[in-house]
Design an enzyme around this catalytic site. Sequence first.
Site, short mmCIF file in Angstrom:
data_model
loop_
_atom_site.label_atom_id
_atom_site.label_comp_id
_atom_site.label_asym_id
_atom_site.label_seq_id
_atom_site.Cartn_x
_atom_site.Cartn_y
_atom_site.Cartn_z
N ARG A 106 121.41 -11.77 -104.61
CA ARG A 106 120.70 -11.77 -103.32
C ARG A 106 121.39 -12.80 -102.44
O ARG A 106 121.44 -13.99 -102.76
CB ARG A 106 119.23 -12.16 -103.53
CG ARG A 106 118.55 -12.54 -102.22
CD ARG A 106 117.06 -12.66 -102.34
NE ARG A 106 116.45 -11.35 -102.47
CZ ARG A 106 115.15 -11.11 -102.28
NH1 ARG A 106 114.33 -12.11 -101.95
NH2 ARG A 106 114.66 -9.90 -102.40
N HIS A 133 118.52 -3.41 -98.71
CA HIS A 133 117.68 -3.82 -99.86
C HIS A 133 117.42 -2.56 -100.71
O HIS A 133 116.32 -2.01 -100.73
CB HIS A 133 116.37 -4.42 -99.32
CG HIS A 133 115.60 -5.22 -100.33
ND1 HIS A 133 116.03 -5.41 -101.63
CD2 HIS A 133 114.40 -5.87 -100.23
CE1 HIS A 133 115.14 -6.16 -102.26
NE2 HIS A 133 114.15 -6.45 -101.45
N GLN A 136 114.57 -2.19 -103.47
CA GLN A 136 113.24 -2.05 -102.87
C GLN A 136 113.04 -0.62 -102.36
O GLN A 136 112.00 -0.01 -102.61
CB GLN A 136 113.08 -3.05 -101.71
CG GLN A 136 111.74 -2.97 -101.02
CD GLN A 136 110.59 -3.48 -101.88
OE1 GLN A 136 110.61 -4.60 -102.36
NE2 GLN A 136 109.57 -2.66 -102.08
N ASP A 228 107.66 -4.15 -92.16
CA ASP A 228 108.25 -5.34 -92.80
C ASP A 228 108.18 -6.47 -91.77
O ASP A 228 107.90 -6.24 -90.59
CB ASP A 228 109.71 -5.02 -93.21
CG ASP A 228 110.38 -6.16 -93.97
OD1 ASP A 228 109.67 -7.06 -94.48
OD2 ASP A 228 111.63 -6.18 -94.04
N CYS A 268 107.16 -4.06 -98.19
CA CYS A 268 107.92 -4.61 -99.32
C CYS A 268 107.37 -5.95 -99.78
O CYS A 268 107.61 -6.35 -100.92
CB CYS A 268 109.39 -4.73 -98.94
SG CYS A 268 109.67 -5.76 -97.50
N ARG A 296 108.64 -2.38 -108.64
CA ARG A 296 109.95 -3.04 -108.67
C ARG A 296 110.40 -3.23 -110.11
O ARG A 296 111.57 -3.04 -110.45
CB ARG A 296 109.90 -4.42 -107.97
CG ARG A 296 109.71 -4.38 -106.47
CD ARG A 296 110.89 -3.82 -105.71
NE ARG A 296 112.13 -4.57 -105.91
CZ ARG A 296 112.44 -5.70 -105.29
NH1 ARG A 296 111.63 -6.22 -104.39
NH2 ARG A 296 113.59 -6.32 -105.52
N1 CP Z 1 110.19 -7.50 -101.63
C1 CP Z 1 110.98 -8.47 -102.12
O1 CP Z 1 112.19 -8.32 -102.31
O2 CP Z 1 110.31 -9.62 -102.41
P1 CP Z 1 110.95 -11.03 -102.81
O3 CP Z 1 111.62 -11.58 -101.58
O4 CP Z 1 109.76 -11.86 -103.22
O5 CP Z 1 111.92 -10.84 -103.92
N1 NVA Z 2 113.49 -8.05 -94.37
C1 NVA Z 2 113.01 -9.05 -95.29
C2 NVA Z 2 112.76 -8.45 -96.64
C3 NVA Z 2 112.23 -9.42 -97.65
C4 NVA Z 2 112.01 -8.81 -98.99
C5 NVA Z 2 114.03 -10.17 -95.38
O1 NVA Z 2 115.22 -9.89 -95.44
O2 NVA Z 2 113.61 -11.34 -95.37
#
Ligand code: CP
Ligand code: NVA
Length: 310
Positions: A106, A133, A136, A228, A268, A296
């Site tokens: 990530r 993502h 997700q 989101d 998400c 997930r």
């Molecule tokens: N939805 C998601 O990816 O959550 P986190 O940021 O908690 O991993």
């Molecule tokens: N769009 C959000 C998703 C988090 C899971 C971000 O990137 O912070």
Amino acid sequence: MSMKGKDLLSIHDLSVDEVYQILNLSKELKAKQKNGEEHHLLKGKTLGMIFQKSSTRTRVSFEVGMYQLGGMALFLSANDLQIGRGEPVKDTARVLSRYVDGIMIRTFSHDEVIELAQYSDIPVINGLTDLLHPCQALTDIFTVMEHKGELKGLKMAYVGDGNNMVNALLHACAKVGMDIAVATPVGYSPNTQALAEAQEDAALSGSKITISNDPTEAVKNADVIYTDVWASMGQEKELAERMKVFHGFQVNKELLSAAKPDAIVLHCLPAHRGEEITDEVIECSQSVVFDEAENRLHVQKAIMALLMGN
Ligand code: CP
Ligand code: NVA
């Protein structure tokens, strides 16, 4: 066709058959876990998890998922890795390839993940970049399938920021023949390349993609409403400005009532109640956000088993 040894960086890279392999195995592994049946598909295997950004769901679901598959996961904070002090990604890739069987990352830059995958001999899984993502979005369509029994011909409405989430959802819906109507403020549209890729797949699957600035129009006839956060990780400084721009793009009871009466609501998470979604909607009976969060675990177990299994 086997997915063994492949990376999962973008849903666009997957074939339709591979998407369904993931969805079908997710269902099977979810049932096995619920029934207490052992499913050690990754016995003795290890996953390195590089985190450059915060996480609750991704970290816990990958780590627990690896354990349930008979393997183990290592949490590697980028702050503590030498990568945080400037060791090249291409070197990190080759070193980790000598120790572990797969990498989940990530980070901010999608190109960094592409480079990591290029130099790794082992599967690399995108656990979120500024662009996409995918884990997700695969979980999201799995959740839709659970609740609606099908995907093809359904309509998803995405209301809010044209961010990594909607880019991945465009890919996912286009692969499986779901329609997707996106409503964002002017200047906050989805990524143009992701949209073009989705349109390419939509031409094959028959899914209809519409991009607008009108949330009410987007949710009309929708089976699924998705939103989101208005400011993603890394955009914290823009929040005050975004709060003004995104006014009118909130998923609330009024907007929900413009969709089909049995529409489900996805997010998400983490959610900012009172911003992109109201507390009332997230807590209502149409909201399935915690099933989505649970899934997930099951979907990523399927992904890891397919990419990293024997
Ligand atoms: N939805 C998601 O990816 O959550 P986190 O940021 O908690 O991993
Ligand atoms: N769009 C959000 C998703 C988090 C899971 C971000 O990137 O912070």
